[in-house]
Design a protein around this motif. Structure first.
Motif, mmCIF file in Angstrom:
data_model
loop_
_atom_site.group_PDB
_atom_site.id
_atom_site.type_symbol
_atom_site.label_atom_id
_atom_site.label_comp_id
_atom_site.label_asym_id
_atom_site.label_seq_id
_atom_site.Cartn_x
_atom_site.Cartn_y
_atom_site.Cartn_z
ATOM 1 N N LYS A 34 0.849 -1.212 0.055
ATOM 2 C CA LYS A 34 -0.017 0.044 0.075
ATOM 3 C C LYS A 34 0.914 1.231 0.041
ATOM 4 C CE LYS A 34 -3.984 -1.706 2.559
ATOM 5 N NZ LYS A 34 -4.787 -1.435 3.939
ATOM 6 N N THR A 49 -10.706 4.696 2.319
ATOM 7 C CA THR A 49 -10.273 3.089 2.583
ATOM 8 C C THR A 49 -10.602 2.240 1.072
ATOM 9 O OG1 THR A 49 -12.605 2.838 2.935
ATOM 10 C CG2 THR A 49 -11.204 3.285 4.727
ATOM 11 N N TYR A 50 -9.944 1.192 0.897
ATOM 12 C CA TYR A 50 -9.986 0.282 0.129
ATOM 13 C C TYR A 50 -9.490 -1.109 0.680
ATOM 14 C CZ TYR A 50 -5.031 1.688 -0.725
ATOM 15 O OH TYR A 50 -3.947 1.924 -0.725
ATOM 16 N N ALA A 51 -9.961 -2.282 -0.095
ATOM 17 C CA ALA A 51 -9.695 -3.533 0.400
ATOM 18 C C ALA A 51 -8.787 -4.015 -0.663
ATOM 19 C CB ALA A 51 -10.979 -4.378 0.449
ATOM 20 N N ILE A 52 -7.909 -4.966 -0.128
ATOM 21 C CA ILE A 52 -6.856 -5.785 -0.894
ATOM 22 C C ILE A 52 -7.063 -7.175 -0.801
ATOM 23 C CG2 ILE A 52 -4.341 -6.444 -0.936
ATOM 24 C CD1 ILE A 52 -4.858 -3.227 -1.559
ATOM 25 N N ALA A 53 -7.207 -7.857 -2.119
ATOM 26 C CA ALA A 53 -7.209 -9.156 -2.235
ATOM 27 C C ALA A 53 -6.127 -9.775 -2.935
ATOM 28 C CB ALA A 53 -8.759 -9.512 -3.088
ATOM 29 N N TYR A 58 -9.469 -12.022 0.301
ATOM 30 C CA TYR A 58 -9.044 -10.725 1.154
ATOM 31 C C TYR A 58 -7.785 -11.052 2.004
ATOM 32 C CZ TYR A 58 -13.344 -8.402 -0.560
ATOM 33 O OH TYR A 58 -14.400 -7.945 -1.658
ATOM 34 N N THR A 60 -5.148 -9.025 4.802
ATOM 35 C CA THR A 60 -4.896 -8.067 6.028
ATOM 36 C C THR A 60 -3.489 -7.363 5.540
ATOM 37 O OG1 THR A 60 -3.719 -9.391 7.646
ATOM 38 C CG2 THR A 60 -6.198 -9.412 7.664
ATOM 39 N N ASP A 61 -3.414 -6.049 6.351
ATOM 40 C CA ASP A 61 -1.894 -5.576 6.293
ATOM 41 C C ASP A 61 -0.839 -6.218 6.231
ATOM 42 O OD1 ASP A 61 -3.217 -3.362 5.327
ATOM 43 O OD2 ASP A 61 -2.948 -2.143 7.147
ATOM 44 N N PRO A 76 -14.572 0.995 -1.953
ATOM 45 C CA PRO A 76 -15.770 0.769 -1.425
ATOM 46 C C PRO A 76 -16.907 0.900 -2.492
ATOM 47 C CG PRO A 76 -14.481 2.531 -0.170
ATOM 48 C CD PRO A 76 -13.759 2.193 -1.354
#
Length: 80
Positions: A34, A49-53, A58, A60-61, A76
């Protein structure tokens, strides 16, 4: 190591493409990824915010990335 990046929604507009390839140091985490992305594409700071896959799951950091992983940036979604 090389990563394939997929971008969706507003992130495509901000970066100007729906996919790209980037290099990150070996054993990088999603958090490091990121930071790399916002350094290369500061316009990504326009979304909060945004998700990472990673490879369609999915992440986590703390998730560690591997060579040739496919990383998706998912903003989002709203609508109805």
């Amino acid at each position: 190591m090389k990563l394939d990046i997929l971008l969706f929604g507003i992130t495509t507009d901000l970066v100007g493409t729906s996919n790209l390839e980037i290099e990150v140091p070996a054993s990088s985490s999603v958090a490091h990824f990121k930071n790399e992305m916002t350094t290369k594409f500061p316009q990504l700071t326009n979304i909060q915010t945004y998700a990472i896959a990673v490879n369609e799951s999915y992440a986590t950091d703390e998730t560690l990335l591997q060579e040739n992983d496919v990383v998706a940036i998912i903003p989002p979604v709203s609508g109805g």
